[in-house]
Motif scaffolding. Structure first.
Motif, mmCIF file in Angstrom:
data_model
loop_
_atom_site.group_PDB
_atom_site.id
_atom_site.type_symbol
_atom_site.label_atom_id
_atom_site.label_comp_id
_atom_site.label_asym_id
_atom_site.label_seq_id
_atom_site.Cartn_x
_atom_site.Cartn_y
_atom_site.Cartn_z
ATOM 1 N N GLU A 37 -39.404 -42.004 -15.632
ATOM 2 C CA GLU A 37 -40.521 -42.071 -14.698
ATOM 3 C C GLU A 37 -41.676 -41.178 -15.156
ATOM 4 N N ALA A 38 -41.344 -39.995 -15.690
ATOM 5 C CA ALA A 38 -42.396 -39.080 -16.157
ATOM 6 C C ALA A 38 -43.144 -39.667 -17.345
ATOM 7 N N LEU A 39 -42.435 -40.377 -18.229
ATOM 8 C CA LEU A 39 -43.102 -41.014 -19.372
ATOM 9 C C LEU A 39 -44.064 -42.103 -18.899
ATOM 10 N N ARG A 40 -43.646 -42.854 -17.888
ATOM 11 C CA ARG A 40 -44.533 -43.892 -17.354
ATOM 12 C C ARG A 40 -45.800 -43.262 -16.780
ATOM 13 N N GLU A 41 -45.611 -42.143 -16.052
ATOM 14 C CA GLU A 41 -46.779 -41.483 -15.468
ATOM 15 C C GLU A 41 -47.727 -40.948 -16.540
ATOM 16 N N LYS A 42 -47.178 -40.616 -17.691
ATOM 17 C CA LYS A 42 -48.006 -40.133 -18.812
ATOM 18 C C LYS A 42 -48.647 -41.280 -19.594
ATOM 19 N N GLY A 43 -48.341 -42.537 -19.187
ATOM 20 C CA GLY A 43 -48.960 -43.679 -19.841
ATOM 21 C C GLY A 43 -48.116 -44.372 -20.874
ATOM 22 N N GLY A 63 -42.354 -50.077 -26.303
ATOM 23 C CA GLY A 63 -42.671 -50.060 -27.731
ATOM 24 C C GLY A 63 -43.250 -48.739 -28.213
ATOM 25 N N ASP A 64 -43.693 -47.858 -27.281
ATOM 26 C CA ASP A 64 -44.205 -46.552 -27.695
ATOM 27 C C ASP A 64 -43.064 -45.698 -28.251
ATOM 28 N N ASP A 75 -35.685 -34.123 -33.968
ATOM 29 C CA ASP A 75 -35.947 -34.967 -35.141
ATOM 30 C C ASP A 75 -35.530 -36.422 -34.910
ATOM 31 N N TYR A 76 -35.269 -36.791 -33.657
ATOM 32 C CA TYR A 76 -34.805 -38.147 -33.328
ATOM 33 C C TYR A 76 -35.920 -38.917 -32.641
ATOM 34 N N GLU A 77 -36.179 -40.135 -33.097
ATOM 35 C CA GLU A 77 -37.214 -40.987 -32.516
ATOM 36 C C GLU A 77 -36.597 -42.270 -31.974
ATOM 37 N N PHE A 78 -37.119 -42.723 -30.818
ATOM 38 C CA PHE A 78 -36.655 -43.984 -30.248
ATOM 39 C C PHE A 78 -37.811 -44.661 -29.543
ATOM 40 N N GLU A 79 -37.674 -45.968 -29.278
ATOM 41 C CA GLU A 79 -38.698 -46.732 -28.599
ATOM 42 C C GLU A 79 -38.493 -46.666 -27.087
ATOM 43 N N PHE A 80 -39.603 -46.513 -26.386
ATOM 44 C CA PHE A 80 -39.540 -46.512 -24.929
ATOM 45 C C PHE A 80 -39.504 -47.935 -24.440
ATOM 46 N N LEU A 81 -38.538 -48.220 -23.546
ATOM 47 C CA LEU A 81 -38.391 -49.560 -22.985
ATOM 48 C C LEU A 81 -38.660 -49.463 -21.478
ATOM 49 N N ASP A 82 -39.700 -50.151 -21.034
ATOM 50 C CA ASP A 82 -40.074 -50.107 -19.625
ATOM 51 C C ASP A 82 -39.328 -51.205 -18.866
#
Length: 444
Positions: A420-426, A430-431, A437-444
């Motif tokens: 929810e906090a990521l959504r509020e940050k925009g 796909g972001d 050191d770990y990266e992943f895609e945000f899935l809404d």
């Protein structure tokens, strides 16, 4: 000549907990044996332990990194990994330990055998046997071991002496110590003969014993780092009685009273409480004929000085002595022992009162506000950055090699409000989101 090391900066890291295991019981005649992955063992702590045989921090000059061993990983058939042994590091009595980054006091090590955990080992991760439920009887979930605590420490050694000799260089402190104890400090007719603190055990005529420290000569500006003073002023903090040695023979045409006032000012600049510390003014070199006249003038000025500057404090007693002829020394040591006993009783009473107050406060404590689970920042390339001690700890303990473990960690993030906090940050589908050191895609 040995060098006295009383300061060190070191790095310590406790052992990581052992990883939990994902395993299943597969034995003949036991079909569907179920999960059998054991827990990892506890990582070793880093512990400081007082060793009365040590006198300086010189060992930390060459060895500045201390790392405890990790715990063993969990094993099959539900067997736990072995916990690691603690790393015990000996330190001299009188060592003060602070966190270098925050300056917080971690502990004060005084008594022989006293121990202090300066970095706590991580707990072992749970194996999949701990995650079995009726709905999921064969989970492929396990935890990695908790990371061990890691920190940079500042060590300071403050001598454990009952009384301390202070005063300008060449006033006779080293000579006095050599006369009243078995210590053999360097004695010479020039400034800064003593460049390292010396300790001696004094036995009075009444068979009382106390430890006396000869501290290197202070000069004007010592509290600001001039000369050797700032380096050794800290050793005065622990002394119960101060013996302020004054050259009453006016060596090099110096004014004994001005010397006394200058040293008093340096003590006050370093710690105002030192002025109220039980003090004896040691009028040394009374074997010089002019010393008697200087002493009378000194007494008059001293009374005026205290009435003008410290009206609430009693004027220190003056003991005329000659370290050269030994005149007056026995009386001085007897009185020093009396003051030490009185100060010891006073401090013990204060500590008892403080213990009672601390106990009362602990009953009415307030729960401190817990730090946020996570923080979100945005990188220049648009990547969302997750950080925070709690979320990073959970990430390090999540075994992402197994899909079920990864899904469990994802549910944990959602429960803590990360999605929810990521959504509020925009954040949009796909972001890229980065955690350590770990990266992943945000899935809404």
């Amino acid at each position: 000549m040995s060098t006295f090391y009383d300061y060190a900066k070191i790095w310590v890291k406790a052992g990581k907990g052992g990883d939990g295991l994902v395993a299943f019981l597969r034995e003949k005649y036991r079909p569907d044996g179920g999960p059998a992955g054991g827990d990892g063992g506890r990582g070793g702590d880093v512990i400081f332990k007082v060793d009365e045989g040590l006198r300086t921090l010189i060992d930390f000059r060459y060895n500045r990194h201390f790392k405890a061993k990790p715990g063993e990983n969990g094993m099959t058939k539900g067997r736990y990994g072995r916990g690691a042994d603690d790393l015990v590091v000996p330190v001299p009595p009188g060592t003060t330990v602070r966190d270098f980054d925050t300056g917080d006091l971690i502990g004060d090590l005084v008594e022989d055998g006293q121990e202090l955990i300066v970095a706590k080992g991580g707990r072992g991760g749970r194996g999949n046997i701990k995650f079995a439920t009726h709905n999921n009887p064969a989970p492929e979930i396990a935890e990695n071991g908790e990371p061990g605590q890691e920190r940079t420490l500042q060590l300071e050694l403050k001598l454990l002496a009952d009384a301390g000799l202070v005063g300008f260089p060449s006033v006779g402190k080293s000579t006095l110590l050599s006369v009243v104890s078995a210590a053999k400090p360097k004695v010479g007719d020039y400034h800064f003969t003593t460049i390292n603190p010396n300790l001696g055990v004094v036995t009075t005529r009444n068979h009382e014993e106390f430890v006396l420290a000869d501290l290197p000569g202070l000069i004007e500006g010592a509290s600001e780092g001039i000369g050797l003073g700032m380096r050794f002023l800290r050793h005065i903090e622990r002394t119960k009685v101060i013996l302020h040695v004054v050259d009453m023979g006016a060596y090099e045409n110096r004014d004994p009273f001005e010397d006394y006032v200058k040293i008093n000012k340096e003590l006050s600049n370093y710690d105002e409480e030192l002025i109220a510390r039980p003090t004896i003014i040691v009028a040394n070199k009374m074997d010089i004929p002019e010393a008697v006249l200087y002493l009378e003038e000194f007494k008059e000025k001293l009374n005026t000085y205290f009435s003008d500057n410290y009206p609430d404090l009693s004027v220190p007693e003056i003991y005329p002595i000659s370290a050269f002829t030994h005149a007056g020394i026995n009386d001085l040591m007897d009185h020093t022992a009396v003051l030490i006993d009185e100060e010891t009783e006073r401090r013990e009473a204060l500590e008892a009162e403080k213990a009672v107050e601390d106990q009362r406060e602990s009953v009415n404590y307030q729960i401190e506000e817990e730090e946020p689970y996570f923080y979100i920042n945005r990188d220049s390339d648009g990547t969302f950055i997750l950080s925070g001690r709690r979320i990073e700890k959970d990430f390090k303990m999540a075994n992402l090699e197994y899909d079920e473990s990864a899904m469990r960690f994802a549910r944990r993030l959602k429960k803590q409000g990360v999605d929810e906090a990521l959504r509020e940050k925009g954040a949009k589908s796909g972001d890229i989101v980065r955690l350590l050191d770990y990266e992943f895609e945000f899935l809404d």
